[in-house]
Design a protein around this motif. Structure first.
Motif, short mmCIF file in Angstrom:
data_model
loop_
_atom_site.label_atom_id
_atom_site.label_comp_id
_atom_site.label_asym_id
_atom_site.label_seq_id
_atom_site.Cartn_x
_atom_site.Cartn_y
_atom_site.Cartn_z
N LEU A 192 14.39 -7.06 1.30
CA LEU A 192 13.07 -7.02 0.67
C LEU A 192 12.64 -5.61 0.26
O LEU A 192 11.54 -5.45 -0.27
CB LEU A 192 12.02 -7.59 1.65
N ARG A 193 13.47 -4.60 0.54
CA ARG A 193 13.11 -3.21 0.24
C ARG A 193 11.87 -2.77 1.00
O ARG A 193 11.12 -1.92 0.55
CB ARG A 193 12.87 -3.02 -1.26
N GLN A 194 11.63 -3.37 2.17
CA GLN A 194 10.52 -2.97 3.03
C GLN A 194 11.11 -2.30 4.27
O GLN A 194 11.38 -2.96 5.28
CB GLN A 194 9.65 -4.18 3.42
N TYR A 195 11.35 -1.01 4.16
CA TYR A 195 12.07 -0.31 5.22
C TYR A 195 11.14 0.05 6.37
O TYR A 195 9.96 0.32 6.18
CB TYR A 195 12.75 0.94 4.66
N SER A 233 15.02 -19.68 12.11
CA SER A 233 14.51 -20.50 11.02
C SER A 233 13.26 -19.88 10.40
O SER A 233 13.10 -19.83 9.18
CB SER A 233 14.21 -21.92 11.52
N LEU A 234 12.36 -19.38 11.25
CA LEU A 234 11.14 -18.75 10.75
C LEU A 234 11.43 -17.43 10.04
O LEU A 234 10.81 -17.10 9.03
CB LEU A 234 10.15 -18.53 11.89
N LEU A 243 11.80 -14.29 4.92
CA LEU A 243 12.57 -13.53 3.93
C LEU A 243 12.66 -14.27 2.60
O LEU A 243 12.64 -13.64 1.53
CB LEU A 243 13.97 -13.25 4.48
N LEU A 244 12.75 -15.59 2.65
CA LEU A 244 12.79 -16.37 1.41
C LEU A 244 11.49 -16.24 0.64
O LEU A 244 11.49 -16.10 -0.59
CB LEU A 244 13.08 -17.84 1.73
N ILE A 296 10.93 -23.41 2.06
CA ILE A 296 10.20 -22.57 3.01
C ILE A 296 9.50 -23.44 4.05
O ILE A 296 9.48 -23.12 5.24
CB ILE A 296 9.18 -21.69 2.25
N GLY A 297 8.93 -24.57 3.61
CA GLY A 297 8.30 -25.48 4.55
C GLY A 297 9.28 -26.08 5.54
O GLY A 297 8.98 -26.24 6.73
#
Length: 325
Positions: free
Chosen positions: A113-116, A160-161, A166-167, A69-70
């Motif tokens: 992410l199931r964030q609709y 990239s961000l 998402l990760l 992530i970093g």
């Protein structure tokens, strides 16, 4: 509290583009990034080492995930932003290209992410993209003096961000902020130092303006902008935190006009107004959906006792049993 955090996040994140502009005239991008993260990584690792409770329950793969992530959110994102600004792309336009991120993140947050995202939120996201486009056109017509392919570089940082966001969202283990920041900055310090050594650009210049830019970037951009990004992401979700990204371009354009004399005309002001309207629409849509979910939960909770008291169909017509003496 959420409003104050959002305002602080927008100002601090926008300061990163200004800090990159401040240091661009004194050193190369890898030199600035090396000395931004190298001392900071040492301090954060020492702090994280003393807070042993924050490391409990973390496996090696959890730390490796934070390192990745970093790499995505700092190394990949910042290097492209700094390089684009050094090629002549204005700070406002760089921030604006970064403003495409909410649409990309919103499209991927649902299946991954199931964030609709609701229809009203999609309308706000598209409206925010329109405001960002207005600011971009204003900057392009003013003539930034950069080659055409330089405008493609910030898109790499934006993707990239988004990948880092998402990760983090798919991670099942919540890592303490001190540990996450320490791992992210240590990873970036290793990468940028290696790049600076290979380019022969690790020695910092002696100019006061260089160290002023480093202090600016560490205090406002890293602790302020970067730290608040992950805090708001955990509290409010992908759609809301990324909608705030629409404000980066207009706010950065104002900073650039005040500090560097970059053009800021009526078209840029119009883009700022459109971006503000987009953020308001998304936030109101999110608040309305939260209230609706709360009302539904209260209704279901109130109905549970009645459901428990109601006789089952099987026992409704069954005669009562006689107790034996």
């Amino acid at each position: 509290m959420n409003l104050l955090l959002s305002i602080a996040f927008v100002l601090c994140w926008s300061s990163g583009f200004i800090g990159a502009k401040l240091g661009a005239g004194t050193a190369s991008a890898v030199t600035i990034l090396t000395w931004r993260f190298l001392p900071l990584a040492v301090i954060l690792m020492i702090i994280a080492a003393f807070s042993r409770a924050s490391w409990r329950g973390l496996a090696v793969r959890d730390v490796a995930r934070q390192a990745m992530i970093g790499v995505l959110s700092q190394s990949g994102y910042l290097l492209t932003v700094y390089y684009a600004i050094q090629l002549g792309v204005s700070s406002g336009t760089t921030a604006l290209i970064d403003g495409v991120q909410p649409l990309v993140a919103g499209a991927l947050a649902g299946p991954l992410l199931r964030q609709y995202v609701s229809r009203r939120q999609w309308f706000g996201l598209c409206l925010g993209m329109g405001g960002a486009a207005i600011v971009t056109m204003a900057d392009a017509t003013a003539g930034a003096g950069a080659v055409w392919w330089a405008y493609l570089i910030p898109f790499l940082g934006m993707f990239s961000l988004v990948a880092a966001t998402l990760l983090e969202g798919r991670s099942r283990v919540r890592v303490a902020p001190t540990v996450a920041m320490a791992v992210h900055c240590a990873t970036s310090a290793v990468i940028f130092t290696a790049l600076a050594l290979s380019a022969g650009a690790v020695v910092p210049p002696a100019e006061i303006s260089f160290w002023a830019a480093i202090i600016w970037l560490v205090a406002l951009s890293t602790f302020g902008g970067y730290g608040l990004y992950w805090l708001i992401l955990r509290r409010s979700g992908v759609a809301k935190v990324n909608t705030l990204m629409f404000l980066m371009a207009p706010v950065t354009a104002i900073w650039g006009a005040l500090m560097f004399g970059e053009p800021f005309g009526p078209q840029t002001a119009l883009g700022l107004a459109v971006a503000l309207a987009a953020v308001a629409i998304v936030y109101r849509a999110d608040t309305s959906s939260t209230r609706a979910r709360s009302r539904n939960a209260d209704t279901c909770e109130a109905a549970r006792p009645a459901i428990r008291r109601a006789p089952s169909p099987a026992s409704a017509g069954r005669p009562g049993r006689r107790r034996l003496p």
